[in-house]
Design a protein around this motif. Structure first.
Motif, PDB file in Angstrom:
ATOM      1  N   THR A  87       6.043  -7.273   0.041  1.00  0.00           N
ATOM      2  CA  THR A  87       7.116  -6.866  -1.052  1.00  0.00           C
ATOM      3  C   THR A  87       6.591  -6.897  -2.424  1.00  0.00           C
ATOM      4  OG1 THR A  87       8.986  -7.420   0.148  1.00  0.00           O
ATOM      5  CG2 THR A  87       9.315  -7.315  -2.110  1.00  0.00           C
ATOM      6  N   THR A 138       6.042  -3.209  -4.562  1.00  0.00           N
ATOM      7  CA  THR A 138       6.702  -3.070  -5.637  1.00  0.00           C
ATOM      8  C   THR A 138       5.777  -3.084  -6.873  1.00  0.00           C
ATOM      9  OG1 THR A 138       7.169  -5.587  -5.899  1.00  0.00           O
ATOM     10  CG2 THR A 138       8.986  -4.263  -4.735  1.00  0.00           C
ATOM     11  N   CYS A 145       8.349  -0.833  -9.385  1.00  0.00           N
ATOM     12  CA  CYS A 145       9.828  -0.899  -9.223  1.00  0.00           C
ATOM     13  C   CYS A 145      10.301  -2.299  -8.997  1.00  0.00           C
ATOM     14  CB  CYS A 145      10.526  -0.109  -8.182  1.00  0.00           C
ATOM     15  SG  CYS A 145       9.872  -0.803  -6.367  1.00  0.00           S
ATOM     16  N   LYS A 204      14.025  -2.438  -4.667  1.00  0.00           N
ATOM     17  CA  LYS A 204      13.264  -2.080  -3.171  1.00  0.00           C
ATOM     18  C   LYS A 204      14.221  -2.904  -2.203  1.00  0.00           C
ATOM     19  CE  LYS A 204      10.254  -3.559   0.056  1.00  0.00           C
ATOM     20  NZ  LYS A 204      10.475  -4.536   0.928  1.00  0.00           N
ATOM     21  N   ASN A 225      15.711  -0.696   1.013  1.00  0.00           N
ATOM     22  CA  ASN A 225      15.329  -1.245   2.428  1.00  0.00           C
ATOM     23  C   ASN A 225      16.334  -1.811   3.075  1.00  0.00           C
ATOM     24  OD1 ASN A 225      12.097  -3.087   2.617  1.00  0.00           O
ATOM     25  ND2 ASN A 225      13.282  -1.781   4.153  1.00  0.00           N
ATOM     26  N   ARG A 274      11.375   2.974  -6.171  1.00  0.00           N
ATOM     27  CA  ARG A 274      11.816   2.222  -4.870  1.00  0.00           C
ATOM     28  C   ARG A 274      11.819   2.680  -3.506  1.00  0.00           C
ATOM     29  NH1 ARG A 274      18.052   2.436  -6.742  1.00  0.00           N
ATOM     30  NH2 ARG A 274      18.682   4.516  -6.065  1.00  0.00           N
ATOM     31  N   ALA A 327       8.141   2.429  -2.504  1.00  0.00           N
ATOM     32  CA  ALA A 327       7.789   0.881  -2.133  1.00  0.00           C
ATOM     33  C   ALA A 327       8.316   0.576  -0.570  1.00  0.00           C
ATOM     34  CB  ALA A 327       8.428  -0.213  -3.436  1.00  0.00           C
ATOM     35  N   SER A 328       9.726   0.962  -0.520  1.00  0.00           N
ATOM     36  CA  SER A 328      10.362   0.940   0.724  1.00  0.00           C
ATOM     37  C   SER A 328       9.575   1.523   1.996  1.00  0.00           C
ATOM     38  CB  SER A 328      11.608   1.292   0.703  1.00  0.00           C
ATOM     39  OG  SER A 328      12.477   1.076   1.901  1.00  0.00           O
TER      40      SER A 328
END
Length: 448
Positions: free
Chosen positions: A180, A184, A189, A194, A198, A377, A380-381
């Motif tokens: 994570t 991120t 983000c 996130k 997610n 976000r 990142a997810s």
């Protein structure tokens, strides 16, 4: 930002790193060495790649060295490294003060006999989410789960897959997991944003897996927990989850979490001297990923300067254009999300380390997101989800190897029952297509 000419040869240092890492792991596997892909530390494998990158390019060694240092000292890299240290300190202190044992005991005391598999999945998921480490979760829960399987007559292979599934759930969703942090910070983000992106994908996958475990599990009685179900020792985990989701700065969250975990211990026999030693032990536990993040940050800056990342983006953009020639920009966004998933998945297959895969793939993912309208976000997810999917399904990953050693099973058998990563991959792919299917019949939201 300096425009660089796309050059495939600028990727040669990255190929050297992957070849060393994969080649050594493969060779040691053939020699029968346990945890073969973890015998060569990733930072050591990165050093020849860095040296090659410094010697390449047209600007000379000194200018390349300057670029490398700027990449190492980039603010997101430094923030990521400091968060790693604090996350390691919290996990170590919380475990040393009995938080893990108390959480397992509390869970076992609440699980009815007919719900052992879903219950142990949830225990593993909670601990991994709170601790931010799948390996630490497996090390703490797997021996207990093996005893439960033997006492209740549950297939050990199924139980091992259950623990792996829960551990990967938490590794993917945890606010303080290294995956994570890497995803991120590299995509720019907030962790809470996130997490919210997610959870929309992870929750349906988890529900599906819980229902599956209810069908597959057998009834029995869980053995009495060996530790006391002390709610006070569980409290630091709950504290950081609540504070992180409330939007508090992650440095403050982890700092308060360390103080809370240490304070719980100091109420008992835990000494102040041991508290300080455990904080430092937590720092050292993150040494490898700390060093690798800096080296890859510098290597990424060199590859970007020398045109390697521009070449990758050019190739991916051409591929996206080929498949979206007759569609609008919304369709490009879908293709970009699938491109991010593909890049990090392939990297993870090669490195057998989900955090390393995110760090290596992060710049390409960010460029894809920027060029095709994918939110930070969401990017990142996608990075975190598909790195954890692959990590939970490869038999040469550390998680499967550790479970195989504890349960005396082949890692291949362990991952064959790892249902959550399979469900997560399905849910993520459905979410990508469903989002853009809905976007086709509704006005796209305005992007600032």
């Amino acid at each position: 930002m300096i425009q660089t000419q796309p050059r495939a040869r600028a990727l040669l240092p990255l190929l050297v790193f992957l070849a060393l890492f994969i080649g050594t792991g493969t060779w040691l596997t053939l020699q029968g060495v346990e945890f073969a892909f973890y015998q060569l530390p990733a930072p050591v494998a990165a050093l020849p790649a860095v040296m090659l990158a410094l010697l390449m390019g047209r600007e000379g060694f000194n200018k390349n060295l300057e670029t490398f240092f700027k990449g190492v000292g980039e603010s997101n890299i430094m923030a990521m490294c400091l968060i790693y240290l604090l996350a390691g300190a919290f996990a170590t202190v919380a475990k040393a003060t009995g938080g893990v044992d108390a959480t397992v005991a509390l869970g076992l005391s609440l699980i009815p006999g007919w719900c052992l598999l879903p219950g142990l999945f949830l225990i593993s998921a909670f601990i991994a989410t709170a601790m931010g480490t799948s390996m630490g979760t497996i090390g703490a829960v797997a021996p207990v789960a093996l005893g439960v399987a033997q006492a209740a007559g549950i297939d050990p292979m199924l139980m091992a897959g259950t623990i792996l599934s829960g551990a990967m759930f938490g590794d993917n969703l945890s606010i303080i997991s290294d995956t994570t942090i890497a995803a991120t910070r590299s995509q720019g983000c907030e962790m809470k944003d996130k997490f919210r992106e997610n959870i929309k994908i992870a929750a349906p996958a988890a529900v599906l897996v819980i229902l599956l475990y209810l069908v597959l599990g057998s009834t029995g009685e869980a053995p009495a927990p060996t530790a006391e179900a002390d709610l006070l020792k569980v409290a630091p985990y709950l504290l950081i989850l609540v504070l992180a989701l409330s939007g508090m700065n992650v440095f403050m969250v982890l700092g308060l979490g360390i103080l809370a975990a240490g304070g719980v211990g100091l109420l008992g026999s835990y000494s102040l001297g041991q508290f300080s030693k455990d904080i430092y032990q937590g720092f050292t536990s993150m040494q490898e990923i700390f060093l690798l993040s800096m080296l890859i940050g510098g290597l990424g800056a060199l590859m970007e300067r020398q045109g390697g990342l521009a070449w990758i983006n050019e190739r991916i953009a051409a591929l996206i254009a080929r498949f979206t020639r007759h569609h609008d920009g919304e369709q490009n966004e879908k293709a970009a999300e699938l491109g991010i998933a593909g890049v990090v998945s392939l990297t993870n297959l090669c490195t057998a380390n989900n955090t390393v895969a995110i760090i290596v793939a992060s710049k390409v993912a960010r460029d894809l997101a920027d060029h095709h309208g994918v939110t930070p976000r969401r990017a990142a997810s996608m990075l975190d989800i598909f790195s954890c999917v692959v990590q939970g399904l490869i038999p040469w990953g550390a998680q499967a190897l550790l479970l195989g050693s504890i349960f005396a099973l082949s890692p291949i058998l362990v991952v064959s029952m790892s249902f959550y990563p399979m469900a997560l991959a399905l849910a993520a792919i459905v979410a990508v297509f469903l989002k853009h299917q809905m976007g086709a019949v509704a006005p796209a939201p305005h992007r600032s």
